[in-house]
Design an enzyme around this catalytic site. Structure first.
Site, PDB file in Angstrom:
ATOM      1  N   GLY A   1       0.809  -1.210   0.000  1.00  9.01           N
ATOM      2  CA  GLY A   1       0.000   0.000   0.000  1.00  9.01           C
ATOM      3  C   GLY A   1       0.844   1.263   0.000  1.00  9.01           C
ATOM      4  N   SER A   2       0.312   2.317   0.581  1.00  8.14           N
ATOM      5  CA  SER A   2       0.844   3.669   0.425  1.00  8.14           C
ATOM      6  C   SER A   2       2.225   3.893   1.014  1.00  8.14           C
ATOM      7  CB  SER A   2      -0.128   4.674   1.052  1.00  8.14           C
ATOM      8  OG  SER A   2      -1.402   4.567   0.462  1.00  8.14           O
ATOM      9  N   VAL A   3       2.755   2.943   1.766  1.00  8.83           N
ATOM     10  CA  VAL A   3       4.066   3.126   2.374  1.00  8.83           C
ATOM     11  C   VAL A   3       5.134   3.403   1.319  1.00  8.83           C
ATOM     12  CG1 VAL A   3       4.767   0.688   2.383  1.00  8.83           C
ATOM     13  CG2 VAL A   3       5.556   2.191   4.205  1.00  8.83           C
ATOM     14  N   VAL A   4       4.905   2.990   0.060  1.00  8.64           N
ATOM     15  CA  VAL A   4       5.920   3.150  -0.986  1.00  8.64           C
ATOM     16  C   VAL A   4       5.844   4.520  -1.675  1.00  8.64           C
ATOM     17  CG1 VAL A   4       5.842   0.667  -1.393  1.00  8.64           C
ATOM     18  CG2 VAL A   4       4.532   2.192  -2.876  1.00  8.64           C
TER      19      VAL A   4
END
Length: 687
Positions: A382-385
């Site tokens: 998810g958005s961690v990248v």
């Protein structure tokens, strides 16, 4: 007539006599030359090659017996023993020169009177071998078989074995099976190599009785063996690996190589992970005993052997145990959750301070410690990248530190509709710069960056005709940070993650890739990526071994023989201003002022944390026929602290939680930070 002949012979004798001294001189000269050559050759052999021939004679008369030594130990970063050795009295056997099967049969039967061994692995073939080692049995079986004309001894023995096994001529009583197992262990050893007959649970009675009768059993000895023990719990085995037992012996897929390196068939050897990777360091060097004239009675110890060197890890064992318990709690243990993982890393050195994981089978509810899942479990994070996505766009110059504002709005193209979590209905369109887009975790912003990198002119409702090269562009930048590539950690079994299909047919997935909902990465890759951001752009190879240490005379950690130094795999080509856009965004995730910031509950933790949260919409499928995928959510978080002077990176990933889960990732990270400042490093003076 007679007088005439006499004159002739008289004349001839005078001629021959005159030639004798000349011929004799020639012969004497040749003999002298030959003697001179012989003397020169003998002198050459004596002076030049004398030592070589002495060694050849010595080699034929003398042999060397090798003995086992204690394996090196494994310590944590503070010097606590993670993996030690437990000593046991053991029964050993050293096969002498010219020992026959009949000799082994006699010794095995004698030893079997005093020693009881595990017979569970004994095969019918081995029982038949033992039966035929008796000369009377062999003669009886041989006489009952009509061998093919011209058959060799080995071919005849195969037929004899078949006869014994088919007719079950061997005895299956307890005493015979015991002796047969001992015979099998002895038979598997080479001449003058020492093998274990029994390594654990040797009783005092067995020791005493064997000691009294050693003279009846040439080659049998009472010695020591060692098995691995784990003072801080067995969970560490999932990282350090295991060692083969005497019962298992050398791994079948490596046996020829190991035998060539001087191992015996039932030696202990590292089978996995650190135990295998650092086998040459941990194994030590065997003792050497000179056997004069091939007689075991004439033995002189030449070298006492050297215990294996020790490994000191970067892991803190107390902290390791704590975070392992925390990840087990973070996995809710209900529904379709499949586990939880955490990596704690020094961003400046690559040293792994803690590695924890648990895997869960949703069908049975069974949970298993799985710290290595951090390097071999591929998870859609998810958005961690998104920090890597923004960094790529900055390096590609589709945005700049001073010109990065875009409007968050639902993306409608190619018949698809995708939006940010806070703007699903399109009623919350807001202008965002790059740092704020990270703060609120805008999906729309990342999709617009992807379209800009593809040089695609977005028209709401229009066709999505982006160049599929955008997959390679985005992944190229992600790779620079460690996403989708091997991190290089010094543990075997690391995976690269999972890369989804690309190309024109999957062009809509390029938008998902931009905000972390397509490709799958390992928690270790996320830790390397976050460390690269935290340390100023250096992708450092993570490592779990800190140093190789000798043993002191007291048996504890000795001098440092080798220290692992940080290895920089690549440097991110970003300016200080570009890097600041990303680090400011991570800081604002926790400490910003926007109402949609995603890490607000971490803002009271000190020292200060910078982070990027991740939420991926995922599905769990049992794989059973007729079952339908169940909607789940995967929560992740990548973070570092202190924000102004990063010294530790904490990464967590919890896949397939119930779809209404929201804060498991943040709660777990907060507890890990509290444990870090308690067990590993003082937070005094940090802010």
């Amino acid at each position: 007539m007679n007088s005439f002949l006499q004159k002739i012979f008289h004349h001839s004798d005078r001629g021959e006599n005159s030639k004798v001294p000349f011929r004799l001189n020639i012969i004497l000269t040749v003999v002298g030359v030959l003697f001179a050559i012989l003397i020169i050759q003998l002198g050459y052999l004596q002076v030049v090659n004398g030592n070589q021939y002495k060694a050849e004679v010595s080699r034929s008369d003398n042999s060397v017996k090798y003995g086992n030594v204690q394996r090196g130990m494994i310590y944590d970063s503070t010097g606590r023993v993670l993996v030690g050795n437990k000593a046991h009295q053991a029964i050993q056997y050293t096969k002498g020169l010219s020992v026959t099967s009949a000799d082994l049969y006699k010794i095995a039967n004698t030893l079997g009177k005093y020693l009881t061994v595990d017979t569970s692995s004994l095969t019918p073939r081995q029982e038949a071998d033992f039966y035929l080692a008796n000369a009377d049995n062999l003669k009886k079986v041989s006489s009952s078989i009509t061998f093919p004309k011209g058959s060799s001894a080995s071919e005849q023995y195969v037929l004899e074995l078949q006869k014994v096994m088919n007719d079950k001529l061997y005895s299956t009583d307890k005493e015979t099976k015991n002796a047969a197992t001992i015979f099998q262990k002895m038979s598997g050893s080479y001449q003058l190599s020492t093998t274990y007959i029994k390594t654990t649970n040797v009783t005092n009675k067995e020791i005493a009785e064997i000691g009294e009768h050693l003279d009846e059993m040439p080659g049998v000895q009472i010695g020591d063996s060692w098995t691995r023990e784990y003072p801080n719990g067995n969970a560490i085995q999932s990282i350090v690996g295991t060692v083969s037992s005497e019962k298992v012996g050398l791994p079948s897929d490596r046996i020829n190589t190991l035998l060539a390196e001087g191992y015996s068939r039932n030696d202990s050897v590292g089978q996995s992970y650190l135990e295998e990777k650092y086998e040459s360091t941990l194994r030590g060097s065997k003792s050497q005993t000179l056997i004069k004239g091939g007689s075991l009675d004439k033995a002189v110890k030449q070298y006492g052997g050297q215990k294996g060197d020790n490994l000191q890890l970067t892991i803190n064992s107390e902290f390791e145990k704590k975070i392992q318990s925390l990840v087990e709690e973070a996995d809710q243990g209900t529904g379709n959750s499949t586990g939880a993982y955490a990596v704690v890393m020094n961003p400046n050195t690559g040293g792994i301070i803690g590695l924890a994981g648990v895997s869960r089978d949703p069908e049975t509810g069974k949970e298993t410690p799985n710290a290595l899942g951090t390097i071999n479990s591929s998870i859609v994070m998810g958005s961690v990248v998104k920090g890597a996505m923004v960094s790529g766009a900055l390096m590609d110059k589709v945005i700049t530190p001073t010109n990065s504002t875009l409007t968050d709005k639902p993306i409608l193209t190619g018949g698809i509709r995708k939006a940010s979590w806070f703007n699903q209905d399109g009623n919350h369109d807001i202008a965002l710069d790059a740092s704020t887009a990270l703060e609120v975790s805008s999906n729309s912003y990342m999709m617009q960056l992807a379209m800009k990198e593809a040089k695609f002119n977005y028209v709401e409702g229009g066709a999505l005709t982006m160049n599929p090269d955008v997959f390679n562009i985005m992944r190229g930048y992600f790779n620079q940070f460690g996403l989708g590539v091997y991190t290089g950690i010094d543990l075997p079994g690391e995976t690269k993650g999972i890369q989804g299909p690309s190309g024109s047919a999957n062009i809509g997935k390029a938008l998902d890739l931009s905000y972390g909902n397509y490709d799958a990465y390992t928690p270790m890759q996320i830790a390397q990526y976050i460390s690269t951001i935290a340390n100023g752009g250096y992708r450092i190879e993570p490592h779990i071994v800190q140093s190789i240490r000798a043993s002191s005379k007291s048996g504890k950690l000795g001098r440092v023989k080798y220290t692992v130094t940080p290895t920089v795999l690549n440097k991110i080509d970003m300016t200080a201003a570009q890097r600041k856009v990303v680090t400011d965004g991570f800081y604002k995730v926790v400490h910003g002022t926007n109402e949609y910031r995603t890490g607000i509950t971490l803002n009271t933790v000190r020292p200060s944390i910078s982070a990027k949260t991740g939420t991926a919409q995922t599905f769990y499928s049992s794989g059973k026929k007729g079952s339908k995928p169940v909607e789940t959510v995967t929560l992740s978080l990548g973070s570092f602290a202190p924000s102004d002077n990063p010294q530790v990176v904490v990464v967590v990933a919890i896949p397939n939680l119930p779809s209404n889960a929201e804060s498991n990732n943040i709660d777990l990270a907060q507890k890990i930070y509290q444990a870090y400042w308690k067990y590993v490093q003082s937070d005094s003076g940090l802010k």
